[in-house]
Write a protein that holds these residues in place. Structure first.
Motif, PDB file in Angstrom:
ATOM      1  N   TYR A 188      54.984  19.698 -19.425  1.00 10.03           N
ATOM      2  CA  TYR A 188      53.805  18.550 -19.528  1.00 10.03           C
ATOM      3  C   TYR A 188      54.585  17.144 -19.928  1.00 10.03           C
ATOM      4  O   TYR A 188      54.296  16.388 -19.280  1.00 10.03           O
ATOM      5  N   LEU A 191      47.062  26.248 -18.414  1.00  5.96           N
ATOM      6  CA  LEU A 191      48.194  25.258 -18.759  1.00  5.96           C
ATOM      7  C   LEU A 191      49.353  26.018 -18.367  1.00  5.96           C
ATOM      8  O   LEU A 191      50.405  25.468 -18.017  1.00  5.96           O
ATOM      9  N   GLN A 202      52.778  26.095 -15.337  1.00  4.85           N
ATOM     10  CA  GLN A 202      54.373  26.202 -15.341  1.00  4.85           C
ATOM     11  C   GLN A 202      55.017  27.003 -14.376  1.00  4.85           C
ATOM     12  O   GLN A 202      56.183  26.795 -13.969  1.00  4.85           O
TER      13      GLN A 202
END
Lengths: 316, 289
Positions: A51, B123, B127
């Motif tokens: 991120y 989240l 990845q």
């Protein structure tokens, strides 16, 4: 236990409900604390390298350095327009599209053929499966070293054997019209055995008795393939196409070892372009802008693969 | 004909006379042989003496006077033991940290209920898609800022967390009956003790599947270590091989290149041939390398 659950206790004053929600929220947080602590090690690294990295690409794309030592200067969208106007970048994008289609279709087609032919388990077919799978295990760099010799003009393996049949041979890696196809061959050789595994797994879902019943009804091999096997393999196809596309964008080791993007940029792919901008030209702004565009382009694919992944993983 | 009958003895009687499947099988056999040609050439060229001359280099029939000169030359030119050590350190280091991070996170997703679970799950899922190789530019500058440029730790760090491993462990842990944990809970075992003594030992197949995928992919990594590593003595096998190939290609020493390539890929190939079934099933469960 959802946050939207209506309050059960009667609340008197106007300030009280907010306090109540806060209290409830903090108790929910307290209950969640052990989970957060377990997730923390992973989240730290994800935050730094996934991120955070995305955030940094976004910011870096807005800045520019005149020389490697000069201070950063805010340039807004200049990097982005510079990349889009760079014929080397558009060339790399076109090459990458050709490369993606030209590697995905043959390697998926071959993978399906291999899986159909080797779906039964016996000593012969497992030996053949192993042979086809070997290239998956070796580094792309090692594959490139071997294929450098295979493609070598005159003395190389290809010319040595095909040269006896054909009078004039191209310079496989030296001819701009052929070089991209040559590196596609390596990719197909390396990936077909990998995709074969997924089709082998998918084929196990095809019920044997339905196949036999279809045969009794007079359906030949092609009819059975078209009407029974193919529908069953649809999710596998979707999944393998996603992986093949990602591979086409993220694997450039062979370009690095064999052609360095040449001749005349005919084998330059997007990731190699990004590498060149960052490491050879020290142009982080432009490299970030190119990364950003590639990430954006992959978002469509991401949406698609999110669905297939979520199906595979079964959701939270 | 006998052999073909044998191959088809387990197919349903009804379809045994069809010709199309046999043609497909024949084509696959042919292609499997073609697939092996680069490996065959590598083996033959490694053992070929330089005296056979450059024109015999492409000959797939082995030389009558095999020699280990190429292996010796490759060994002397490239520092392969050092490269192998570096690669081993990188793969082991990544794997050990991953084992900790994926066990803890996998357990949280499998057994605990917490606020924001779906959000955090997505989240992690992200990845999987954002393939780390694409983020080489920002990650290189971060590694440099952390003072880890030209270190093996710098090569390892971006892979310490693994969404794929987390999901794999989540699935393994979910398959374990809660009764076992309840019993331990009554005995007063803490959360970490329960993970350590119940969940981890019962999930060994998943750990080994993950180990195979993780080691194979990082053993073969090239672009990222190439960017992070500057000193020759910190090169992993892949970077070492590329430098070695570039040097030897200039001198047209193809026998030496073949020998060097063989040395680099032999460890993984031999392991694969021994544990074939394990490898194949790990790759199928993974989907993503």
């Amino acid at each position: 236990m959802s946050l939207a659950e209506p309050a059960a206790l009667p609340v008197a004053a106007s300030a009280a409900p907010r306090l109540h929600v806060l209290k409830r929220f903090s108790s929910r947080f307290k209950a969640s604390l052990p989970a957060y602590l377990l997730l923390l090690p992973s989240l730290i690294f994800l935050a730094l390298f996934t991120y955070g990295a995305m955030g940094r690409v976004l910011v870096d794309a807005l800045y520019q350095r005149a020389t490697p030592k000069a201070p950063l200067r805010f340039v807004g969208l200049d990097n982005l327009s510079a990349v889009l106007a760079d014929p080397y970048f558009t060339g790399a994008v076109i090459n990458n599209l050709l490369y993606a289609v030209g590697t995905a279709i043959p390697s998926i087609g071959l993978a399906l053929l291999f899986a159909l032919a080797l779906s039964r388990t016996n000593a012969v077919s497992s030996a053949l499966r192993a042979a086809l799978f070997l290239p998956v295990l070796i580094p792309m760099v090692a594959a490139s070293a071997l294929f450098l010799f295979i493609f070598l003009p005159n003395v190389g393996l290809l010319d040595y054997y095909i040269g006896r049949l054909l009078p004039v041979l191209p310079n496989w890696l030296g001819d701009p019209d052929i070089a991209l196809s040559a590196i596609m061959v390596i990719t197909i050789w390396k990936n077909a055995g990998y995709y074969m595994l997924f089709f082998l797994a998918g084929l196990q879902a095809v019920p044997e008795d339905v196949m036999e019943a279809a045969h009794l009804d007079g359906a030949g091999p092609f009819m059975r393939f078209r009407h029974i096997i193919l529908p069953e393999l649809k999710p596998t196809f979707l999944f393998v196409i996603v992986i093949a596309t990602l591979n086409a964008v993220t694997q450039v080791d062979h370009v690095f070892v064999m052609t360095k993007g040449g001749p005349s940029n005919s084998t330059n792919l997007v990731l190699f372009y990004i590498y060149q901008q960052a490491v050879e030209h020290y142009d982080i702004g432009k490299a970030s802008a190119a990364t950003l565009l590639t990430l954006a382009a992959l978002m469509g694919l991401t949406a698609l693969s999110f669905r297939t992944m979520a199906n595979r993983e079964g959701g939270p | 004909m006998k052999l073909i009958d044998k191959l088809y003895k387990d197919t349903p009687l009804a379809t045994r006379r069809e010709i199309t499947p046999k043609l497909g099988f024949a084509l696959t056999v042919l292609l499997a042989i073609v697939w092996l040609v680069p490996f065959l050439w590598m083996g033959v060229a490694t053992l070929r003496p330089a005296s056979d001359g450059i024109n015999a280099m492409a000959e797939l029939l082995p030389s009558l006077k095999p020699t280990l000169d190429n292996v010796r030359d490759a060994w002397e030119i490239g520092d392969f033991p050092r490269y192998a050590l570096n690669t081993t350190i990188i793969c082991t280091g990544i794997l050990l940290v991953q084992f900790v991070t994926i066990t803890l996170a996998g357990f949280a997703f499998a057994r605990l209920d917490f606020a924001g679970k779906s959000l955090i799950f997505y989240l992690f899922l992200m990845q999987l898609m954002l393939v780390p190789v694409l983020l080489i530019v920002p990650n290189l500058s971060l590694v440099a800022q952390l003072g880890l440029y030209d270190t093996l730790t710098g090569v390892m760090m971006p892979f310490f967390a693994s969404a794929f491993g987390t999901f794999l462990m989540r699935q393994a842990f979910e398959a374990i009956p809660t009764e076992l944990e309840d019993a331990a809970l009554i005995d007063g075992a803490s959360l970490l003790q329960r993970i350590r003594h119940i969940y981890v030992p019962l999930s060994m197949p998943s750990f080994s599947a993950f180990a195979i995928i993780s080691v194979t992919s990082h053993w073969n990594d090239f672009l990222w270590p190439l960017m992070v590593i500057n000193s020759p003595d910190k090169r992993p096998l892949t970077v070492g091989l590329s430098v070695f190939t570039a040097t030897a290609e200039g001198t047209q020493a193809w026998g030496t290149i073949a020998a060097g390539t063989l040395m680099v890929i032999a460890p993984l190939l031999i392991t694969f041939l021994i544990f074939q079934k394990r490898f194949i099933s790990s790759f199928v469960t993974s989907g993503i390398k």
